[in-house]
Structure formats: C-alpha cells, structure tokens
Scaffold this active site. Structure first.
Site, PDB file in Angstrom:
ATOM      1  N   CYS A 129      11.431  14.411 -26.530  1.00  9.58           N
ATOM      2  CA  CYS A 129      11.104  14.051 -24.892  1.00  9.58           C
ATOM      3  C   CYS A 129       9.852  14.045 -24.655  1.00  9.58           C
ATOM      4  O   CYS A 129       9.353  13.314 -23.897  1.00  9.58           O
ATOM      5  CB  CYS A 129      11.937  15.256 -24.141  1.00  9.58           C
ATOM      6  N   HIS A 243       8.544  17.568 -17.784  1.00  2.00           N
ATOM      7  CA  HIS A 243       7.553  17.748 -18.723  1.00  2.00           C
ATOM      8  C   HIS A 243       6.300  17.099 -17.975  1.00  2.00           C
ATOM      9  O   HIS A 243       6.386  16.063 -17.410  1.00  2.00           O
ATOM     10  CB  HIS A 243       7.581  17.269 -20.096  1.00  2.00           C
TER      11      HIS A 243
END
Ligand SMILES: NC(=O)c1ccc[n+]([C@@H]2O[C@H](COP(=O)([O-])OP(=O)(O)OC[C@H]3O[C@@H](n4cnc5c(N)ncnc54)[C@H](OP(=O)(O)O)[C@@H]3O)[C@@H](O)[C@H]2O)c1
Length: 333
Positions: A129, A243
C-alpha cells in the site's frame, strides 16, 4: 456484457470488506460472488447489492468455476491456496506480499504499468500500500523529469495492519482517556495510542524494516529499473485510515515547479491539493492527494512533496479491482 464468477478470500477483513464495497460501487460485472473467511466467520451474512451472501469456509471445491479470486488474506494462506486457484483456471489477484517479487508474476499499478498484466501465469500481485501511494505521486514527475532517487518517510495508519490494528488503537485510546493503566499491545511492537512507532514489520540485516525494503524492491520492479535508488523510513502513526508520505525526489533535470504541478493535475488518479492534504480528507476515496510541492533550497534538481491516500482503497482493494478491469478490457478473461 459478460459477467464473471468472483470470490474474495478474507472477505470479512479490512481489505476484503472494502473490496465488496468497491465491486458494488464500480458495478463490476459479477454473475456470482463467493465470500470466504476463517471458520470463525462462517454464518456471517454480508450484503452485496440487493443480495445477502453467507460467508463460507474454504473447502476442496471452493474454487471450481471461478473466473477471478481476490486475495485479502495473509502470506501463508495466499501461498497455501494459490496453486489450487490456478489449477482450477481462475486468476488470483493477491494483496499479500507472498508473490510480489517473483519474476513470473506481474506487480501492477494500473496507471503506471498496465501492459505487464499480459504476462501473467494465473497470479497477479497487488503492490504494497505505501508503494502504491508513493509511486502514484512520483510517477507523473518521473515521466517528465526522470527520477534518480526517492527518499521517503511514511506515516502509516493502523488499519494497514487490518481490523486488529484498529481495535488495538481504539482500545488503548479508550483506556488512556479513562485513566486506566492496563495498556496492552500485541499487533504493534509498542503502545500506538498517543505515540508513533518507527518500525513496520521485522528488521532485516541491513537495519531496514521489511516494509521499507518492500518499497525499494517493488518500486524498482514496477518501474522496470534496477538503477532507481530508494531510501525509505516507515512509521506507524495513531491514525485510523489513510497513509501519508513525505517524499524527496532527486531528478535528472532542473526542477520546474509549474511543470510538475501541471503534470500532477492532469494525471489520472492524482488530485493536486494545496497547500496540503491530511489523512482525514482522503478517507474512503481513490485519489492520491499531493501538496507541499517545493524545490530543495540548496539543490535545483530536487523537489519535495507530501501525499496522502486511502491505503484500504487505492493501496489495496481499488488497485486490485482495477487490475481485474484491465483483464476484462483486455479480453484475456
Ligand atoms: N490493511 C491494509 O491496509 C492492507 C493494504 C495492502 C495489503 N494488505 C494485505 O491484505 C491482506 C489482508 O489484510 P487485512 O488488513 O484485510 O487483514 P485483516 O483485517 O486481518 O483480515 C484478514 C482476513 O483473513 C481471513 N482469514 C484469517 N484466517 C483465515 C483462514 N484460515 N481461512 C480463510 N480466511 C482467513 C480473516 O477472516 P476472519 O474475519 O474470519 O478472521 C479476514 O477476513 C494481507 O495480506 C495484508 O498484508 C493490507
């Protein structure tokens, strides 16, 4: 339009549940959807469109007659079930890191290397990710001014460790807010509430964590460049979802900020968001938000930026479903 038989391994997890939502949102052409999880989840019902689908345990004939299996389980289970899935004739699009660096398995970000999808032998890997979010922000710049080196620090949400990561942060936050002293941790190596932890995954011999080395190896594979330098520090932060990354790019030619902003603005999958995005603003959508774009004050070949993205969506579920859409449009399925 042709419709496909689809299954999700790990349908009850953070990535699996996001996948179900996105398959519905994108109106993916599904004939039948099978949802698999551990024995603990058997009997749970998950809604998909106007249907209620029971969660099943995986058995010997689970993969018969499937076209695509999305993997949203850990490495061990992905490795265990992959041979059976491939043998049954389905294509396995896997979110774990089990197959990402294997030479005969494509590792795809559809906006960057869609053509690699043609070279699969039944398994296609979804990148890490943090790699997806960071490379999405870097790639448009790389196209107009080739990057020599990426230096990146990540600020990774607890849901990157799955549902249990969210539970651990919420439990610790509740206890600390209520003056309870019995703080425990098992998902993260230290207390994460009101803290941050500069370690994601085990450390390797070179002092970098596994997560940091994933960024190095995976970005080189996706960009087909073994020369590309990557220097990465991964940090877990007490954020539920999305994130963030602080990135420094050393380029081949002098930096022209206007050109960089223009190319980012036009790139499919990116939102130029100035002065800067935060994780909360990126929640539950697919774009990578990029801001804080500025030249290095001492080096005219270097530019800094800040980006945020929803790691459960573009960092995992959406990217995997985009890969499946490539297969469908390619008519290889
Ligand atoms: N979270 C992220 O942001 C993210 C991003 C990119 C990639 N990934 C990768 O995606 C994968 C899934 O991560 P996640 O965050 O969704 O994890 P998670 O929330 O912990 O979910 C794990 C899933 O695996 C299922 N499972 C566990 N044991 C099983 C078994 N024996 N048989 C069948 N299913 C079983 C669980 O079912 P039960 O609910 O029944 O236990 C659950 O559905 C991992 O490989 C992870 O590294 C995660």
């Amino acid at each position: 339009m042709k419709e496909y038989n689809i299954a999700i391994l790990g349908a009850t997890g953070a990535v699996g549940r996001t996948m179900i939502k996105i398959l519905e949102e994108r109106n993916f052409p599904i004939k039948d959807l099978k949802l698999f999880a551990s024995s603990a989840s058997v009997g749970k019902i998950i809604r998909f469109k106007n249907k209620e689908i029971p969660v099943q345990e995986i058995t010997n004939d689970s993969f018969v007659n499937l076209d695509i299996v999305f993997g949203a389980v850990g490495n061990d289970l992905a490795k265990k079930f992959a041979p059976e899935i491939v043998k049954s004739g389905a294509i396995f699009i896997d979110n774990s890191s089990a197959f990402r660096l294997q030479d005969d398995i494509p590792l795809i970000i559809p906006e960057i290397n869609p053509e690699d999808v043609q070279h699969h032998n039944g398994i296609i890997a979804n990148p890490n990710c943090a790699t997806i979010i960071g490379l999405m922000a870097c790639y448009p710049i790389h196209k107009i001014n080739p990057i020599k080196k990426i230096t990146v620090s990540t600020y990774q949400a607890v849901s990157g460790a799955g549902n249990k990561g969210i539970d651990e942060l919420e439990d610790q936050t509740y206890k600390l807010s209520n003056n309870q002293k019995n703080i425990t941790f098992s998902v993260f190596p230290q207390q994460i509430a009101f803290n941050l932890i500069p370690q994601i995954g085990e450390f390797e011999k070179n002092g970098y964590s596994k997560e940091e080395m994933k960024f190095v190896h995976e970005s080189r594979k996706i960009l087909h460049s073994s020369e590309f330098e990557v220097n990465c520090t991964c940090v877990r932060v007490p954020v539920i979802r999305c994130h963030s990354e602080s990135i420094t790019l050393e380029c081949t030619n002098e930096i022209e900020l206007n050109k960089i902003k223009n190319v980012l603005k036009k790139f499919n999958g990116i939102k130029l968001y100035e002065p800067y995005p935060t994780p909360l603003e990126c929640n539950d959508q697919d774009l990578i938000y990029v801001g804080r774009i500025r030249k290095d004050p001492f080096n005219s070949y270097t530019v800094n930026l800040w980006c945020c993205g929803d790691q459960l969506r573009k960092g995992a579920a959406t990217n995997a479903i985009q890969i499946a859409e490539l297969l469908i449009h390619d008519k290889s399925l």
